[in-house]
Design an enzyme around this catalytic site. Structure first.
Site, PDB file in Angstrom:
ATOM      1  N   ARG A  97       0.814  -1.220   0.000  1.00  0.00           N
ATOM      2  CA  ARG A  97       0.000   0.000   0.000  1.00  0.00           C
ATOM      3  C   ARG A  97       0.843   1.264   0.000  1.00  0.00           C
ATOM      4  O   ARG A  97       0.405   2.309  -0.486  1.00  0.00           O
ATOM      5  CB  ARG A  97      -0.937  -0.007   1.211  1.00  0.00           C
ATOM      6  CG  ARG A  97      -1.938  -1.160   1.207  1.00  0.00           C
ATOM      7  CD  ARG A  97      -2.844  -1.102   2.414  1.00  0.00           C
ATOM      8  NE  ARG A  97      -3.743   0.028   2.378  1.00  0.00           N
ATOM      9  CZ  ARG A  97      -4.919   0.030   1.766  1.00  0.00           C
ATOM     10  NH1 ARG A  97      -5.330  -1.042   1.113  1.00  0.00           N
ATOM     11  NH2 ARG A  97      -5.682   1.097   1.781  1.00  0.00           N
ATOM     12  N   CYS A 121     -10.519  -0.559  -7.403  1.00  0.00           N
ATOM     13  CA  CYS A 121     -11.827   0.078  -7.616  1.00  0.00           C
ATOM     14  C   CYS A 121     -12.782  -0.138  -6.447  1.00  0.00           C
ATOM     15  O   CYS A 121     -13.989   0.060  -6.582  1.00  0.00           O
ATOM     16  CB  CYS A 121     -12.462  -0.476  -8.891  1.00  0.00           C
ATOM     17  SG  CYS A 121     -11.565  -0.037 -10.389  1.00  0.00           S
ATOM     18  N   LEU A 130      -6.695  12.761   1.856  1.00  0.00           N
ATOM     19  CA  LEU A 130      -5.928  13.893   2.370  1.00  0.00           C
ATOM     20  C   LEU A 130      -4.761  14.228   1.440  1.00  0.00           C
ATOM     21  O   LEU A 130      -4.429  15.406   1.249  1.00  0.00           O
ATOM     22  CB  LEU A 130      -5.412  13.597   3.779  1.00  0.00           C
ATOM     23  CG  LEU A 130      -6.475  13.473   4.880  1.00  0.00           C
ATOM     24  CD1 LEU A 130      -5.833  13.084   6.207  1.00  0.00           C
ATOM     25  CD2 LEU A 130      -7.261  14.763   5.029  1.00  0.00           C
TER      26      LEU A 130
END
Length: 228
Positions: A97, A121, A130
């Site tokens: 990630r 998706c 952010l």
């Protein structure tokens, strides 16, 4: 319930090699995209996340050379930048990630990029909102298309004051890297202060960027480009 039983009374001796921190290594690897000269990183932890990010850097067109299992040289010099592909595909991003960390430096240096959302998706709140809102305030045009962040900054990014609604480590890191290529001064308020963020600041300072505000109790950071 599993547990560890430790029996003392024995003399301990020997040597243990302490690996570098993965959380510090990942943003440093991403920040090599900013450099016009080769960058060598030593004491990298030999773990799957580091290898995944190096794989992504190579896909983007950088040249990565391992000198030892813990020492890597990365080059995004003009010679190699002709082959840079500013798209970070889901097939690689899904492995780790923190791959979202290439968003800031790619957009800052090349003015455009497509980076897969870490969750593809998947429907729901995006953990990188952010990051995106901060980049938009810096002048980027951002759209989400089929699970990809499509970002453009045709006239380059511009410095500004940014306030994070909540503290985000990867958000602070991404904006630090983007701001290092922006025109003017950027001030990040409510910035993360974790050791890996401080390490990234030190790395950027070593590459000729000026940062201030990092000290005991500081909750903001100011980044201004001195030279490219």
């Amino acid at each position: 319930m599993d547990y560890l039983e430790i029996k003392g009374g024995q003399t301990l001796n020997g040597q243990v090699a302490i690996s570098g921190a993965k959380n510090a290594a990942l943003p440093l690897l991403a920040s090599t995209i900013l450099a016009k000269n080769p960058v060598r990183l030593n004491n990298l932890p030999h773990v799957a996340d580091v290898r995944a990010l190096v794989e992504l850097l190579e896909h983007l067109g950088t040249q990565a050379t391992w000198h030892t299992p813990n020492s890597l040289e990365v080059s995004t010099s003009p010679t190699h930048c002709t082959a840079v592909r500013c798209t970070a595909p889901y097939e690689i991003v899904r492995k780790m990630r923190a791959s979202i960390l290439v968003l800031g430096p790619l957009l800052g240096r090349f003015g455009k990029c497509q980076v897969s959302l870490p969750g593809g998706c998947a429907i729901g709140a995006r953990p990188v909102d952010l990051h995106l809102s901060a980049l938009e305030k810096m002048g980027a045009e951002i759209a989400i298309d089929k699970g990809y962040i499509v970002a453009k900054a045709k006239k380059g990014l511009r410095g500004c004051d940014l306030i994070f609604d909540k503290i985000t480590v990867t958000g602070t890191e991404n904006i630090l890297m983007a701001a290092s290529m922006a025109k003017g001064q950027t001030r990040i308020i409510n910035a993360a202060k974790e050791p890996e963020v401080v390490q990234l600041c030190a790395f950027l300072q070593a590459g000729a960027w000026k940062l201030a505000g990092w000290g005991a109790g500081s909750s903001w950071c100011r980044a201004q480009i001195e030279r490219l």
